[in-house]
Design a protein around this motif. Structure first.
Motif, PDB file in Angstrom:
ATOM      1  N   MET A  73       1.935  -0.233 -12.161  1.00 48.91           N
ATOM      2  CA  MET A  73       1.530  -0.428 -10.770  1.00 48.91           C
ATOM      3  C   MET A  73       0.178  -1.128 -10.743  1.00 48.91           C
ATOM      4  O   MET A  73      -0.667  -0.902 -11.583  1.00 48.91           O
ATOM      5  CB  MET A  73       1.372   0.915 -10.066  1.00 48.91           C
ATOM      6  N   ASN A  74       0.025  -1.887  -9.731  1.00 49.21           N
ATOM      7  CA  ASN A  74      -1.273  -2.537  -9.634  1.00 49.21           C
ATOM      8  C   ASN A  74      -2.244  -1.687  -8.809  1.00 49.21           C
ATOM      9  O   ASN A  74      -1.856  -0.785  -8.079  1.00 49.21           O
ATOM     10  CB  ASN A  74      -1.139  -3.960  -9.081  1.00 49.21           C
ATOM     11  N   ILE A  75      -3.504  -1.975  -8.938  1.00 46.57           N
ATOM     12  CA  ILE A  75      -4.567  -1.194  -8.303  1.00 46.57           C
ATOM     13  C   ILE A  75      -4.489  -1.255  -6.778  1.00 46.57           C
ATOM     14  O   ILE A  75      -4.806  -0.290  -6.087  1.00 46.57           O
ATOM     15  CB  ILE A  75      -5.953  -1.626  -8.828  1.00 46.57           C
ATOM     16  N   LYS A  76      -4.035  -2.389  -6.252  1.00 46.15           N
ATOM     17  CA  LYS A  76      -3.937  -2.545  -4.800  1.00 46.15           C
ATOM     18  C   LYS A  76      -2.928  -1.553  -4.213  1.00 46.15           C
ATOM     19  O   LYS A  76      -3.183  -0.919  -3.191  1.00 46.15           O
ATOM     20  CB  LYS A  76      -3.536  -3.982  -4.473  1.00 46.15           C
ATOM     21  N   ALA A  77      -1.793  -1.392  -4.841  1.00 47.63           N
ATOM     22  CA  ALA A  77      -0.765  -0.461  -4.369  1.00 47.63           C
ATOM     23  C   ALA A  77      -1.264   0.980  -4.452  1.00 47.63           C
ATOM     24  O   ALA A  77      -1.007   1.793  -3.555  1.00 47.63           O
ATOM     25  CB  ALA A  77       0.513  -0.637  -5.179  1.00 47.63           C
ATOM     26  N   ILE A  78      -1.976   1.301  -5.496  1.00 49.04           N
ATOM     27  CA  ILE A  78      -2.520   2.655  -5.655  1.00 49.04           C
ATOM     28  C   ILE A  78      -3.540   2.955  -4.559  1.00 49.04           C
ATOM     29  O   ILE A  78      -3.510   4.021  -3.942  1.00 49.04           O
ATOM     30  CB  ILE A  78      -3.142   2.829  -7.056  1.00 49.04           C
TER      31      ILE A  78
END
Length: 91
Positions: free
Chosen positions: A1-6
């Motif tokens: 997962m990328n940081i933006k989604a988290i």
């Protein structure tokens, strides 16, 4: 997962949980009958305060009393809770 989604997921969770933690003392419709002004800065005199309390549904009274007995919940509403305690919290 990328940081933006988290980050987006964490933000959405914090917004949703913030609504869930709002209590009876934070609900404007519950508090408005006890104040003389729309900004809810000036409380009604004790006789009118008692009349507003007496006209409130028992379940709302119970929720408000419970929150006033919790030090953390009642701190922002100290004056209101002091007036409520003076009434004995019941009719």
């Amino acid at each position: 997962m990328n940081i933006k989604a988290i980050c987006l997921g964490a933000f959405a969770l914090s917004v949703l949980s913030g609504v869930a933690f709002a209590g009876a003392l934070d609900e404007p419709s519950n508090m408005q009958p006890f104040f003389t002004d729309a900004s809810m800065k000036t409380m009604k005199p004790k006789a009118e305060f008692k009349a507003a309390w007496d006209s409130m549904a028992k379940d709302k009274q119970g929720a408000m009393m419970k929150e006033c007995q919790d030090a953390a919940m009642s701190k922002p509403h100290a004056e209101f809770c002091a007036n409520l305690q003076a009434l004995g919290g019941a009719n």
